[in-house]
Write a protein that holds these residues in place. Structure first.
Motif, PDB file in Angstrom:
ATOM      1  N   SER A 191       0.822  -1.201   0.000  1.00 43.14           N
ATOM      2  CA  SER A 191       0.000   0.000   0.000  1.00 43.14           C
ATOM      3  C   SER A 191       0.865   1.264   0.000  1.00 43.14           C
ATOM      4  CB  SER A 191      -0.914  -0.002   1.230  1.00 43.14           C
ATOM      5  OG  SER A 191      -0.176  -0.369   2.367  1.00 43.14           O
ATOM      6  N   ASP A 192       2.145   1.101   0.318  1.00 48.02           N
ATOM      7  CA  ASP A 192       2.972   2.316   0.334  1.00 48.02           C
ATOM      8  C   ASP A 192       3.506   2.612  -1.059  1.00 48.02           C
ATOM      9  OD1 ASP A 192       6.278   1.324   0.843  1.00 48.02           O
ATOM     10  OD2 ASP A 192       4.597  -0.081   0.815  1.00 48.02           O
ATOM     11  N   SER A 193       3.506   3.885  -1.377  1.00 50.76           N
ATOM     12  CA  SER A 193       3.835   4.293  -2.737  1.00 50.76           C
ATOM     13  C   SER A 193       5.283   3.959  -3.109  1.00 50.76           C
ATOM     14  CB  SER A 193       3.582   5.789  -2.909  1.00 50.76           C
ATOM     15  OG  SER A 193       4.282   6.507  -1.935  1.00 50.76           O
ATOM     16  N   GLN A 194       6.146   3.887  -2.084  1.00 56.01           N
ATOM     17  CA  GLN A 194       7.547   3.606  -2.386  1.00 56.01           C
ATOM     18  C   GLN A 194       7.707   2.204  -2.992  1.00 56.01           C
ATOM     19  OE1 GLN A 194       9.986   4.236   1.074  1.00 56.01           O
ATOM     20  NE2 GLN A 194      11.837   4.454  -0.150  1.00 56.01           N
ATOM     21  N   THR A 195       7.055   1.225  -2.357  1.00 56.48           N
ATOM     22  CA  THR A 195       7.139  -0.147  -2.862  1.00 56.48           C
ATOM     23  C   THR A 195       6.514  -0.237  -4.253  1.00 56.48           C
ATOM     24  OG1 THR A 195       6.728  -0.781  -0.572  1.00 56.48           O
ATOM     25  CG2 THR A 195       6.746  -2.551  -2.210  1.00 56.48           C
ATOM     26  N   LEU A 196       5.369   0.416  -4.400  1.00 54.65           N
ATOM     27  CA  LEU A 196       4.676   0.359  -5.683  1.00 54.65           C
ATOM     28  C   LEU A 196       5.504   0.989  -6.799  1.00 54.65           C
ATOM     29  CD1 LEU A 196       1.059   1.171  -4.467  1.00 54.65           C
ATOM     30  CD2 LEU A 196       1.800  -0.967  -5.524  1.00 54.65           C
ATOM     31  N   GLU A 197       6.141   2.106  -6.459  1.00 56.90           N
ATOM     32  CA  GLU A 197       6.977   2.764  -7.467  1.00 56.90           C
ATOM     33  C   GLU A 197       8.160   1.896  -7.851  1.00 56.90           C
ATOM     34  OE1 GLU A 197       7.767   6.577  -5.745  1.00 56.90           O
ATOM     35  OE2 GLU A 197       5.771   7.297  -6.295  1.00 56.90           O
ATOM     36  N   LYS A 198       8.666   1.194  -6.857  1.00 53.76           N
ATOM     37  CA  LYS A 198       9.800   0.307  -7.123  1.00 53.76           C
ATOM     38  C   LYS A 198       9.363  -0.805  -8.087  1.00 53.76           C
ATOM     39  CE  LYS A 198      13.032  -2.550  -4.706  1.00 53.76           C
ATOM     40  NZ  LYS A 198      13.066  -3.369  -3.494  1.00 53.76           N
ATOM     41  N   ILE A 199       8.220  -1.404  -7.802  1.00 57.41           N
ATOM     42  CA  ILE A 199       7.711  -2.471  -8.681  1.00 57.41           C
ATOM     43  C   ILE A 199       7.470  -1.903 -10.083  1.00 57.41           C
ATOM     44  CG2 ILE A 199       5.827  -4.114  -9.096  1.00 57.41           C
ATOM     45  CD1 ILE A 199       5.395  -4.156  -6.032  1.00 57.41           C
ATOM     46  N   GLN A 200       6.921  -0.709 -10.111  1.00 49.18           N
ATOM     47  CA  GLN A 200       6.619  -0.076 -11.393  1.00 49.18           C
ATOM     48  C   GLN A 200       7.872   0.104 -12.248  1.00 49.18           C
ATOM     49  OE1 GLN A 200       4.878   3.840 -11.091  1.00 49.18           O
ATOM     50  NE2 GLN A 200       3.350   3.271 -12.603  1.00 49.18           N
ATOM     51  N   SER A 201       8.937   0.576 -11.602  1.00 49.47           N
ATOM     52  CA  SER A 201      10.143   0.792 -12.406  1.00 49.47           C
ATOM     53  C   SER A 201      10.765  -0.546 -12.815  1.00 49.47           C
ATOM     54  CB  SER A 201      11.149   1.684 -11.679  1.00 49.47           C
ATOM     55  OG  SER A 201      11.557   1.096 -10.475  1.00 49.47           O
ATOM     56  N   GLN A 202      10.598  -1.566 -11.965  1.00 50.90           N
ATOM     57  CA  GLN A 202      11.070  -2.903 -12.364  1.00 50.90           C
ATOM     58  C   GLN A 202      10.320  -3.387 -13.604  1.00 50.90           C
ATOM     59  OE1 GLN A 202      10.312  -5.248  -8.885  1.00 50.90           O
ATOM     60  NE2 GLN A 202      12.362  -4.940  -8.019  1.00 50.90           N
ATOM     61  N   MET A 203       9.004  -3.188 -13.585  1.00 53.30           N
ATOM     62  CA  MET A 203       8.175  -3.630 -14.713  1.00 53.30           C
ATOM     63  C   MET A 203       8.543  -2.869 -15.979  1.00 53.30           C
ATOM     64  SD  MET A 203       6.354  -6.072 -13.640  1.00 53.30           S
ATOM     65  CE  MET A 203       7.746  -6.448 -12.618  1.00 53.30           C
ATOM     66  N   LYS A 204       8.808  -1.594 -15.790  1.00 50.73           N
ATOM     67  CA  LYS A 204       9.157  -0.765 -16.941  1.00 50.73           C
ATOM     68  C   LYS A 204      10.439  -1.287 -17.601  1.00 50.73           C
ATOM     69  CE  LYS A 204       9.422   4.030 -18.202  1.00 50.73           C
ATOM     70  NZ  LYS A 204      10.043   5.281 -17.802  1.00 50.73           N
ATOM     71  N   ARG A 205      11.404  -1.622 -16.737  1.00 47.62           N
ATOM     72  CA  ARG A 205      12.660  -2.160 -17.268  1.00 47.62           C
ATOM     73  C   ARG A 205      12.412  -3.480 -17.994  1.00 47.62           C
ATOM     74  NH1 ARG A 205      15.062  -0.241 -12.604  1.00 47.62           N
ATOM     75  NH2 ARG A 205      14.986  -2.251 -11.562  1.00 47.62           N
ATOM     76  N   LYS A 206      11.547  -4.308 -17.423  1.00 47.05           N
ATOM     77  CA  LYS A 206      11.279  -5.611 -18.043  1.00 47.05           C
ATOM     78  C   LYS A 206      10.594  -5.433 -19.403  1.00 47.05           C
ATOM     79  CE  LYS A 206      11.232  -8.642 -14.032  1.00 47.05           C
ATOM     80  NZ  LYS A 206      12.039  -9.825 -14.414  1.00 47.05           N
ATOM     81  N   VAL A 207       9.667  -4.485 -19.458  1.00 44.79           N
ATOM     82  CA  VAL A 207       9.011  -4.233 -20.745  1.00 44.79           C
ATOM     83  C   VAL A 207      10.055  -3.802 -21.772  1.00 44.79           C
ATOM     84  CG1 VAL A 207       7.378  -2.766 -21.983  1.00 44.79           C
ATOM     85  CG2 VAL A 207       6.746  -3.681 -19.759  1.00 44.79           C
TER      86      VAL A 207
END
Lengths: 175, 258
Positions: B202-218
């Motif tokens: 629920s914390d934005s920091q973790t979510l942002e981290k996952i988001q940037s990981q996904m972006k790199r994977k894409v």
């Protein structure tokens, strides 16, 4: 996703399929503007999914089916717990990340497999699930996913049993 | 978006036929597919049949268009018109042989970075938008409606990596059946974990981290797509599109929660 999808995707004729239930009028999401929604059973399973959860996938009595549909990037996990002596599925659970239809399909699937024999559940057809939920044609692949998940879970369980059968021999060989 | 391709596929038939490939080559891609039954089941490769069925039509098309693909203006007769006439500004009928890349003046390919798609899109709409021809004949209004819709489709398809990748495969005659269940356990297990962590955090920091990981994977799989596609390895290209779809989906989930 559930609602926007429903408004566009459900053909008017589909709702007639659910004649026997006779409760069409009560379907939630049918707005004043006449926007069509998913069948109430989909909404029910979506809002109150049955058997959500996970079993230990390393438990020898558990079979895990993990499948996906690239169309929507869905992932579906369906697990069965089998009674070793009778081969009966004593419990089932699922975890699905996907649209309302995918969640409802897997929820229904867990309900249907419980208490049945393994050979019985592999005959469950996606069309039966789709009919039960009155899924629109564009969502048929969600019920297909559930059918494939049941099959994959049974296959996983059988593969595990075959392995366990082999392992004593391996141990002897190692010793 | 992929579904929109229905009418386009008809255009594609013409396009594929117009592409000049040395005759000895066609069997090669098909051989690639039969050698890997597992992944070839995820899509239909019908290039061979596709070409056969369109051979005759493609020839007549190239005759009509004089080989260049550009025709004569239906209104003033000017030569070399494309979508809209440069002399009399009449909107032209949709030419099924025109692919999306040509609309944007691009060579057909995956890497179309920094090409100002949006600017070109707007320029086309300034020439083709139905509002501009509301006082013209019914015929031209119909042309404008079709051309304008085509340019919208083209823009939407080419501006995003995944639809662009799927479109390129389609141009090669490969229809990816995205509704078919996949069993790639490694990918599915990974996606299960990622989606669980997205839904649990629920914390934005973790979510942002996952988001940037996904972006790199894409991005990684986008590069894999280009590499595979350029080599004609369509099995791997299709696999790459699936990966992109899954990581993008996870990215959307993080966006919803942020």
């Amino acid at each position: 996703m559930l609602r926007t999808g429903g408004s566009r995707l459900v053909a008017p004729g589909l709702r007639r399929l659910l004649g026997p239930s006779g409760r069409e009028g009560a379907a939630p999401g049918l707005s004043a503007a006449g926007v069509r929604a998913y069948h109430e059973r989909v909404v029910d399973h979506y809002n109150n999914p049955r058997n959500v959860g996970s079993f230990d996938k390393d438990d020898p009595n558990v079979g895990t089916g993990l499948v996906g549909a690239p169309a929507c990037g869905d992932v579906m996990k369906l697990q069965i717990r089998v009674d070793e002596g009778t081969g009966k599925i004593v419990d089932a659970c699922f975890k699905t990340f996907g649209c309302g239809s995918a969640i409802a399909s897997s929820s229904v699937a867990t309900e249907w497999v419980k208490g049945k024999q393994m050979e019985e559940v592999v005959t469950i057809k996606n069309t039966e699930i789709a009919k039960h939920l009155s899924l629109p044609p564009v969502k048929l692949h969600c019920s297909m996913l559930a059918e494939d998940a049941i099959k994959a879970a049974v296959k996983d369980y059988e593969a595990k049993k075959a392995k366990v059968g082999d392992s004593p021999a391996e141990k002897v060989a190692e010793a | 978006m992929w579904r929109r391709a229905g009418p386009i596929r008809l255009h594609l038939a013409a396009i594929a036929g117009r592409r000049i490939r040395p005759p000895p080559q066609p069997p090669t891609p098909q051989a690639t597919f039969s050698s890997s039954a597992s992944s070839s089941s995820s899509f239909h490769h019908n290039l061979g049949a596709f070409r056969d069925s369109i051979g005759a039509r493609s020839r007549s098309l190239s005759n009509q268009t004089g080989g260049s693909g550009d025709g004569e203006c239906w209104s003033c007769g000017a030569k070399g018109v494309f979508l809209s006439c440069g002399s009399c500004r009449s909107v032209q009928p949709v030419d099924p042989a025109v692919d999306y890349f040509r609309i944007f003046g691009l060579d057909r390919g995956y890497n179309i970075k920094d090409n100002n798609l949006e600017g070109k899109y707007k320029d086309w709409q300034k020439k083709l938008h139905p509002d501009l021809v509301h006082s013209k004949s019914e015929k031209e209004r119909a042309f404008a409606a079709e051309q304008s819709a085509l340019v919208i489709d083209a823009y939407r398809t080419l501006s995003k990596p995944l639809p662009r990748a799927l479109y390129l495969l389609q141009l090669e005659g490969i229809h990816v059946d995205e509704e078919k269940t996949i069993n790639d356990q490694e990918l599915l297990m990974e996606m299960m974990e990622i989606r669980e962590s997205v839904s649990d955090s629920s914390d934005s920091q973790t979510l942002e981290k996952i988001q940037s990981q996904m972006k790199r994977k894409v991005e990684t799989w986008s590069n894999s797509f280009q590499e595979a596609f350029d080599k004609g390895d369509f099995d791997r290209a299709v696999e790459a599109t699936q990966r992109m779809r899954y990581y993008e989906r996870a990215m959307e989930e993080t966006v919803k929660k942020l």
